[in-house]
Design a protein around this motif. Structure first.
Motif: not given
Length: 240
Positions: A112-136
């Motif tokens: 369960l700990w690993k599932q929560n960790l991987y879910r958090t990592m995936e969410k943060q990956a989406g956040l950072l990649c989405g923001l950087l993809n908007r950069c000039h």
């Protein structure tokens, strides 16, 4: 590997840390399904999957082929492990506790700990990649797992100060106090263009990328993204 009679060394330090429901297939399992025709040496550890990088604690697993080709290699590795100073015995006991828990509740809790960790990592990956993809001038190669993402730099979109991944990295550190790793540290660059990519294509200015990590807290990721965006706008090429 079977054709050329060479063993496979599988770096599986991130294990099953995958996103989007993607399956992880250990190389040893693949070789076993194919009849143990190729020996597999798998390297892994606790540092990445269990967030204890300072421990520097891991293991190597030898899976023979049907001819027993790496038996002497395995014995040599065992002898070397006995004479080279490594992790403390106390720290090594954590490996058995994690990989082979004595109680069922321990196994369930770890899963369960690993599932929560991987879910958090995936969410943060989406956040950072989405923001950087908007950069000039930047295009993100969205990751399928692990802790990192690669970002392509379109150098034609920037001023004369940015000519490659290293100049981008140095200026970003000097001006915004944000650290990224240039792609050439991983063998990526003009001479190492990916043969196939559905997301990013190399331009006439060359193939230049840098790596970012997304396991920092969300607030830090947002601040870093804002600084990178500001940096990219500041060095935007001005058309004559």
């Amino acid at each position: 590997a079977e054709k050329y009679q060479v063993p496979i060394i599988a770096d599986e330090i991130y294990g099953d840390m995958t996103f989007g429901g993607k399956a992880f297939h250990p190389m040893a399992n693949v070789a076993a399904q194919m009849g143990y025709r190729v020996p597999i040496v798998t390297a892994s550890g606790l540092g990445k999957q269990y967030l204890v990088p300072g421990w520097r604690l891991g293991w190597i697993v030898f899976q023979e082929n049907c001819q027993g080709s790496i038996e002497q290699v395995k014995k040599g590795a065992q002898r070397l492990a006995q004479v080279v100073l490594g992790a403390s015995h106390l720290a090594q006991t954590a490996i058995a506790a994690v990989l082979d828990p004595m109680e069922e509740w321990e196994a369930v809790s770890t899963a369960l700990w690993k599932q929560n960790l991987y879910r958090t990592m995936e969410k943060q990956a989406g956040l950072l990649c989405g923001l950087l993809n908007r950069c000039h001038g930047l295009s993100v190669i969205f990751p399928k797992g692990a802790m990192y993402a690669m970002v392509q730099i379109e150098t034609n979109d920037f001023d004369h100060n940015i000519v490659d991944d290293v100049s981008f990295m140095k200026l970003l550190l000097d001006e915004e106090n944000v650290v990224v790793l240039p792609g050439r540290a991983f063998g990526l660059g003009d001479d190492n263009k990916p043969r196939e990519s559905n997301t990013v294509t190399a331009s006439s200015s060359g193939y230049h990328v840098f790596r970012v990590v997304f396991c920092a807290p969300e607030s830090i990721l947002r601040i870093a993204s804002e600084r990178i965006a500001s940096f990219c706008n500041r060095h935007r090429k001005v058309e004559a």
